[in-house]
Design an enzyme around this catalytic site. Structure first.
Site, short mmCIF file in Angstrom:
data_model
loop_
_atom_site.label_atom_id
_atom_site.label_comp_id
_atom_site.label_asym_id
_atom_site.label_seq_id
_atom_site.Cartn_x
_atom_site.Cartn_y
_atom_site.Cartn_z
N ASN A 116 0.85 -1.19 0.00
CA ASN A 116 0.00 0.00 0.00
C ASN A 116 0.88 1.23 0.00
O ASN A 116 2.02 1.20 0.48
CB ASN A 116 -0.87 0.00 1.27
CG ASN A 116 -1.79 1.20 1.35
OD1 ASN A 116 -2.42 1.59 0.36
ND2 ASN A 116 -1.89 1.81 2.53
N HIS A 118 0.82 5.18 1.43
CA HIS A 118 0.09 6.01 2.38
C HIS A 118 0.72 7.40 2.43
O HIS A 118 1.95 7.52 2.49
CB HIS A 118 0.12 5.37 3.78
CG HIS A 118 -0.70 6.13 4.77
ND1 HIS A 118 -2.08 6.11 4.77
CD2 HIS A 118 -0.33 6.96 5.77
CE1 HIS A 118 -2.52 6.91 5.74
NE2 HIS A 118 -1.48 7.43 6.36
N SER A 145 4.78 6.82 2.39
CA SER A 145 5.39 5.53 2.74
C SER A 145 4.77 4.42 1.92
O SER A 145 3.55 4.39 1.74
CB SER A 145 5.12 5.18 4.22
OG SER A 145 5.44 6.25 5.07
N ASP A 154 -2.65 0.67 8.21
CA ASP A 154 -1.47 1.51 7.95
C ASP A 154 -0.31 1.22 8.90
O ASP A 154 0.44 2.13 9.28
CB ASP A 154 -1.84 3.01 8.05
CG ASP A 154 -2.88 3.41 7.01
OD1 ASP A 154 -2.90 2.81 5.93
OD2 ASP A 154 -3.69 4.31 7.30
#
Ligand code: GAR
Length: 224
Positions: A116, A118, A145, A154
């Protein structure tokens, strides 16, 4: 997962989006313009109006919509999403602005092969409105990140980060723009590493070239 170091098969990537898809576009450009051994095999959105779907179609990538509103529960949606994703036999799932909380079973199914991006320097500012929160806190630096996805929101192990300085004149919008620019640099970099078999997850540790990634390697210098 096919091992990119021992096979000629490109890494099969499914990208999940909800919106504009500028990170998706950065990956499309990377795969068109570099020799990275990766292929975007599908783009899936939970919203039919996501502009990223048009980007996928223009690039000749299958673009699919799975609307979360058609499902009664998060678990039911995630089960259908998993079935759709797995039709494409992906090695890597890339969340690129996919604005949904994922159920634990879904995350566990893709453990070690889902990443992912973020918009903050994790562990700072998990969740939403990260640019506003960084400004309100009086931070002098913000950033983005790329991390492996784990069941805690997260919070998965960070692979690569980039920082941007916060100026007195910055607004949430100007900061978002600066962060986006860095995202388009670090996400393709991480995909390159994974596609070449250089980065992997072992338990909770990110390995780069077989060694735990260092703080220095994890932090990319901001590029304009
Ligand atoms: C990106 O800024 C990404 O960091 C963020 O959504 C944006 C998507 O932009 N993701 C999250 O906030 C996830 N928690 P894009 O659609 O232009 O790639």
């Amino acid at each position: 997962m096919s091992d990119p170091t021992t096979s000629n098969n490109p890494l099969r990537i499914v990208v999940l989006i909800s919106g504009s898809g500028t990170n998706l576009q950065a990956m499309i450009d990377q795969i068109h313009h570099t020799e990275v051994p990766a292929r975007l095999v599908a783009v899936i959105s939970n919203r039919a109006d996501a502009y990223g779907l048009q980007r996928a179609e223009q690039a000749g990538i299958p673009a699919r919509v799975l609307n979360h509103r058609d499902y009664e529960s998060r678990e039911a949606y995630d089960t259908a999403l998993q079935t759709l994703i797995d039709e494409y036999r992906p090695d890597l799932i890339v969340l690129a602005g996919f604005m949904r909380i994922l159920s634990d079973d879904f995350v566990r199914h893709y453990q070690g092969r889902m990443i992912n991006i973020h918009p903050s320097l994790l562990p700072r500012y998990k969740g939403l409105n990260t640019h506003q929160r960084a400004l309100e806190a009086g931070d002098i630096e913000h950033g983005c990140s790329v991390h492996y996805v784990t069941t805690e929101l997260d919070s998965g192990p960070v692979i690569l980060q980039a920082g941007v300085p916060i100026e007195a004149s910055d607004t949430p919008e100007s900061l978002a723009q600066k962060v986006h620019q860095q995202e388009h640099c670090i996400y393709p970099q991480v995909i390159d590493w994974i596609a070449r078999g250089r980065v992997s997850l072992q338990d909770d540790t990110v390995l780069l070239d077989g060694q735990p990634i260092s703080e220095q390697q994890r932090r990319c210098q901001a590029k304009n």
